[in-house]
Design an enzyme around this catalytic site. Structure first.
Site, mmCIF file in Angstrom:
data_model
loop_
_atom_site.group_PDB
_atom_site.id
_atom_site.type_symbol
_atom_site.label_atom_id
_atom_site.label_comp_id
_atom_site.label_asym_id
_atom_site.label_seq_id
_atom_site.Cartn_x
_atom_site.Cartn_y
_atom_site.Cartn_z
ATOM 1 N N LYS A 161 0.848 -1.201 0.000
ATOM 2 C CA LYS A 161 0.000 0.000 0.000
ATOM 3 C C LYS A 161 0.880 1.247 0.000
ATOM 4 C CE LYS A 161 -3.693 2.307 2.589
ATOM 5 N NZ LYS A 161 -4.753 2.172 3.614
ATOM 6 N N ASP A 165 -13.364 4.452 10.091
ATOM 7 C CA ASP A 165 -13.805 4.394 8.697
ATOM 8 C C ASP A 165 -14.281 2.967 8.421
ATOM 9 O OD1 ASP A 165 -14.339 5.337 6.183
ATOM 10 O OD2 ASP A 165 -12.253 5.442 5.518
HETATM 11 P P1 ADP Z 1 -7.572 3.623 1.210
HETATM 12 O O1 ADP Z 1 -7.008 4.179 2.472
HETATM 13 O O2 ADP Z 1 -7.070 4.358 0.042
HETATM 14 O O3 ADP Z 1 -9.068 3.460 1.264
HETATM 15 P P2 ADP Z 1 -7.402 0.751 1.642
HETATM 16 O O4 ADP Z 1 -6.413 0.253 2.636
HETATM 17 O O5 ADP Z 1 -8.824 0.817 2.098
HETATM 18 O O6 ADP Z 1 -6.928 2.153 1.089
HETATM 19 O O7 ADP Z 1 -7.301 -0.160 0.338
HETATM 20 C C1 ADP Z 1 -8.044 0.148 -0.830
HETATM 21 C C2 ADP Z 1 -8.556 -1.155 -1.452
HETATM 22 O O8 ADP Z 1 -7.461 -2.017 -1.789
HETATM 23 C C3 ADP Z 1 -9.445 -1.962 -0.523
HETATM 24 O O9 ADP Z 1 -10.794 -1.585 -0.607
HETATM 25 C C4 ADP Z 1 -9.204 -3.386 -0.968
HETATM 26 O O10 ADP Z 1 -10.042 -3.694 -2.068
HETATM 27 C C5 ADP Z 1 -7.762 -3.371 -1.467
HETATM 28 N N1 ADP Z 1 -6.852 -3.851 -0.393
HETATM 29 C C6 ADP Z 1 -6.272 -3.118 0.570
HETATM 30 N N2 ADP Z 1 -5.500 -3.858 1.382
HETATM 31 C C7 ADP Z 1 -5.587 -5.123 0.926
HETATM 32 C C8 ADP Z 1 -5.012 -6.373 1.336
HETATM 33 N N3 ADP Z 1 -4.187 -6.476 2.388
HETATM 34 N N4 ADP Z 1 -5.317 -7.467 0.610
HETATM 35 C C9 ADP Z 1 -6.147 -7.394 -0.455
HETATM 36 N N5 ADP Z 1 -6.705 -6.258 -0.886
HETATM 37 C C10 ADP Z 1 -6.444 -5.121 -0.226
HETATM 38 MG MG MG Z 2 -10.208 2.232 2.396
#
Ligand code: ADP
Ligand code: MG
Length: 377
Positions: free
Chosen positions: A123, A228
């Site tokens: 991320k 959130d």
């Molecule tokens: P943001 O802070 O931009 O909302 P998120 O952490 O919610 O970021 O991640 C955005 C999207 O990426 C999530 O809705 C999910 O679909 C995917 N995602 C995030 N982390 C993971 C993970 N560890 N494994 C699989 N998919 C993930």
């Molecule tokens: Mg998110």
């Protein structure tokens, strides 16, 4: 936002990374880092550095900008990405890169893999780049002063996310296993399954509802609120159980607005279940039900995420991306009197400090055994 062209990583030399690191360090105090300062803190020969910077601009890892009172270099998103990815690669946390799997409002998500080809999730936090666009062309001084903040905000966000994820994982909350972090990047377990927003039917609606509400209460009893807790941040695994993601906005139950955040998380779940499954229950947790039995909020704060809410708000204000842009504008009248920075004037002390920071950072990034310490420096 371009996609990650990780092939570049292989072609960048140690000198390239030294220059990028020097610009990164310079950006702590300067929105644009003059070429002479980069050369000086990178501790490389002057002429050589200019050639390197020119090439890094060509690869869009740096940009060169000049205004009336300024000229200098700054890191691009890609430049910052490469610094972090290089460090994570050196540490053998990641070995190969896959596809982008998500674009959040404040992040880009990729699949990556370690040396044994185990898939992982990367991320990249991206904060503070869109918010100031509105105020960007107001004044040179202001516009430039705000530009370095995205580095800081993105790094704090990743640090905070990793710290919370680790504290939650250690307590056996259903969260992805945190693997490592560097700068604005967090590496974690790749969750199989998808976000709850994609789920149209579940076997046991009531069971899932109870599970989610219990999680909110369990978090609260540990002293934290997710903040959130919506269908995009709740993943549903193959067995139909929730896995919670996305932690940078988490707050302590001691936060002045804690009850409001708590109620909002609860409401998110209730409304989603009503909308999606036509399920309504009169049973839902209230803030006053919480019985604190852990100090997770305190532990995360002690692990280095120390900024008080007050400090944080003040910081955002200072950077012009707080909630009260109008206040910011009001105070900017004073700023008008400030002499713009002279690109040539840097104290000997500052240069020495930055040079040491560049060395320390390169040591950390190149030496896999020196691990991340979560702190705010
Ligand atoms: P943001 O802070 O931009 O909302 P998120 O952490 O919610 O970021 O991640 C955005 C999207 O990426 C999530 O809705 C999910 O679909 C995917 N995602 C995030 N982390 C993971 C993970 N560890 N494994 C699989 N998919 C993930
Ligand atoms: Mg998110």
């Amino acid at each position: 936002m371009g996609k990650l062209d990780v092939a570049i990583l292989r072609y960048l030399t140690p000198e390239d990374f030294r220059v990028l690191t020097a610009v990164e360090m310079g950006m702590k105090n300067h929105e644009m880092v003059p070429g002479s300062l980069v050369a000086s803190i990178a501790n490389l020969r002057h002429g050589g550095v200019h050639k390197l910077m020119k090439d890094l601009c060509k690869h869009r890892l740096l940009t060169y900008e000049r205004g009336k009172h300024y000229d200098g270099y700054r890191l691009t998103n890609a430049g910052y990405d490469y610094l972090a990815l290089k460090a994570l690669t050196n540490r053998k946390v990641i070995a190969s890169f896959g596809n982008q799997i998500g674009v959040g409002k404040e992040s880009n998500i990729y699949t990556v893999a370690d040396e044994d080809r185990n898939p992982l999730c990367l991320k990249l936090h991206r904060l503070g780049r869109t918010c100031f666009r509105n105020i960007k062309d107001k004044r040179d001084y202001h516009a430039h002063r705000n530009k370095a903040s995205w580095l800081y905000l993105s790094r704090i966000s990743a640090t905070k996310e990793f710290a919370y994820m680790k504290a939650l994982y250690d307590r056996e909350f259903p969260v992805p296993k945190p693997i490592d972090f560097n700068r604005h990047c967090v590496v974690m377990e790749l969750v199989t399954g998808g976000p709850m927003t994609h789920v149209t039917a579940v076997e046991d609606v009531e069971g899932l509802y109870d599970e989610l509400m219990s999680l909110i209460v369990r978090l609260g009893n540990c002293g934290v609120i997710h903040g959130d807790f919506n269908e995009f941040n709740i993943m549903i695994d193959k067995d139909g159980h929730p896995i919670i993601i996305d932690f940078p906005q988490m707050v302590s139950t001691m936060h002045p607005n804690a009850e409001l955040y708590f109620d909002r998380d609860v409401k998110c779940v209730r409304e989603f279940f009503k909308r999606r499954f036509g399920y309504e229950s009169s049973l839902y947790p209230r803030f006053s039900d919480l019985q604190r039995d852990d100090r997770l909020d305190h532990e995360v704060a002690c692990s280095g995420y120390r900024r008080s809410h007050h400090d944080e708000d003040a910081l955002l204000q200072e950077m012009g991306i707080g909630l009260q842009i109008s206040d910011d504008e009001a105070s900017s009248a004073e700023e008008e009197n400030h002499e713009p920075e002279q690109t040539s004037k840097y104290s000997e002390n500052e240069i020495i400090t930055l040079r040491l920071e560049v060395e320390a950072s390169i040591q950390r990034d190149e030496n896999p055994s020196l691990h991340n310490v979560i702190n705010n420096t």
